[in-house]
Design an enzyme around this catalytic site. Structure first.
Site, PDB file in Angstrom:
ATOM      1  CD  GLU A 188      14.538  38.871   8.642  1.00  0.00           C
ATOM      2  OE1 GLU A 188      13.499  38.643   9.307  1.00  0.00           O
ATOM      3  OE2 GLU A 188      15.425  38.022   8.469  1.00  0.00           O
TER       4      GLU A 188
ATOM      5  CD  GLU B  95       8.099  32.338  10.463  1.00  0.00           C
ATOM      6  OE1 GLU B  95       8.835  32.563   9.483  1.00  0.00           O
ATOM      7  OE2 GLU B  95       8.211  32.946  11.539  1.00  0.00           O
TER       8      GLU B  95
END
Length: 404
Positions: free
Chosen positions: A277, A340
């Site tokens: 990621e 997020e």
């Protein structure tokens, strides 16, 4: 001296037969010619307003993205990717680890239910066992990680799939005690008793070390002392590592080499590091420094450009850097700070979040770049592979005719 082969000689017949069957193999399995590259994307789905999996396949193909990670083994997703040629790493969530760790039969059942039925039409290439487990505070999960990983691997082995599907477990930067300069990086003392046996097992089965590396998070935690240009791959003074005598002009490469340094110190210098990621939020709360659309565009544009060069890092120049960008979409149901919910390369409707050379499902204010769903079926992508193979066949047959 000139060499020639008689038309009827056994070597000619054997050679012709070998080439014939090789070409038949290529025609039967065109995807073996596909280059998967160094750039992938994480397809998260904590949202109630993103495109359907079938449209996601079309979106990925239109943007030539052939490697993805998902965080579960959702059957609708795996079915939608059937025949697409897109290579997938599925996820075994942290919530399953304790159960899987104590039961080989449970691991076998999970693989039989969530992996085996979709093969080979859906190209499942890996299983991520847990996510950032050793960076969490749940010690029971720490203890469950290695046995769960072994049980999943053994299940694949019993089914004859261990040579086709990789087993891995991504880690966060929280497993390191420090990472500056890169050569000084070490694993935390508390993590080592769990990390070292895990690395030993991964070394035995030839699995890489996966790390979630976010220059965005590092910059956000200390914006007064970190040059944002260093985090964004822009021109900057860089840092100098006195021990290795290497200079770094971006944090992304420094984070990867820090992982290599930590692995080397515990005896795994040859293990490959893959970034599972990385990304940059396009929006955030007031206290989330750097979370802007322009910074996200700059980071991901420069990251893709860097990955497409197929180069290594200063410390490991021969190991080509591979990374999965987080994430494919903005996910409106993700908990936590505002950032997020704004890591997507694409907005919830499939339009691009910002210009980095991608094509969206619908027109966007960020760009007029879009594509039609009608013209991009599976036949379009695979058909091009067949076209190349048929052209190769024609060339070989023409060669044979000239020779014989």
């Amino acid at each position: 001296m000139e060499w020639s082969i008689a038309p009827d000689s056994p070597s000619t017949t054997m050679g012709s037969t070998s080439i014939f069957f090789f070409l038949l193999f290529l025609l039967a399995f065109p995807n073996v010619l596909a280059f998967t590259g160094t750039f992938g994307v994480n397809y998260g789905r904590i949202a109630d307003n993103i495109p359907s999996p079938k449209n996601v396949v079309l979106l990925l193909k239109a943007n030539k993205m052939k490697n993805i990670r998902i965080y579960d083994a959702d059957h609708e997703v795996l079915t939608a990717f059937k025949g697409s040629g897109i290579e997938i790493i599925v996820g075994l969530g942290n919530e399953y680890l304790k159960d899987i760790s104590v039961s080989q039969d449970r691991a076998l059942s999970w693989v039989k239910e969530n992996v085996e039925p979709f093969l080979p039409d859906t190209s499942i290439r890996g299983i991520s066992v847990g996510n950032e487990v050793l960076g969490s505070t749940d010690m029971e999960l720490w203890e469950a990680l290695l046995p769960a990983t072994k049980n999943v691997y053994n299940a694949l082995d019993r089914l004859g799939l261990s040579h086709k599907i990789e087993v891995n477990s991504p880690h966060s930067e929280a497993v390191f005690a420090n990472s500056y300069p890169p050569s000084a990086c070490i694993f935390k003392d508390t993590v080592l008793p769990y990390m070292k046996p895990l690395l030993q097992f991964f070394s035995q089965i030839n699995s890489p070390f996966y790390v979630n590396a976010y220059p965005f998070l590092a910059y956000m935690s200390d914006p007064e002392h970190i040059d944002i240009n260093y985090a964004l791959f822009k021109k900057n003074a860089g840092i100098y590592d006195a021990k290795t005598k290497l200079r770094y002009n971006n944090m992304f490469e420094a984070q990867i080499d820090a992982a290599y340094a930590a692995l080397e110190k515990v005896g795994f210098a040859e293990m490959e590091v893959i970034v599972s990621e990385t990304g940059w939020a396009s929006r955030g709360d007031q206290n989330e420094a750097g979370a802007t659309s322009e910074n996200a565009r700059t980071y991901n544009y420069n990251l893709r450009k860097r990955l497409f060069k197929k180069k290594g890092t200063p410390y490991r120049p021969k190991k080509v850097v591979k990374a999965y960008i987080f994430a494919l979409f903005n996910e409106n149901l993700k908990p936590g700070p505002n950032s997020e919910r704004h890591f997507g390369l694409f907005k919830h409707d499939g339009s691009i979040s910002y210009k980095i050379g991608l094509h969206g499902l619908v027109p966007s204010s960020a760009s007029s770049s879009l594509f039609s769903l009608k013209g991009i079926g599976f036949g379009g992508w695979l058909g091009s592979s067949y076209l190349v193979v048929y052209a190769a066949c024609a060339a070989v047959l023409l060669l044979f005719q000239r020779q014989f």
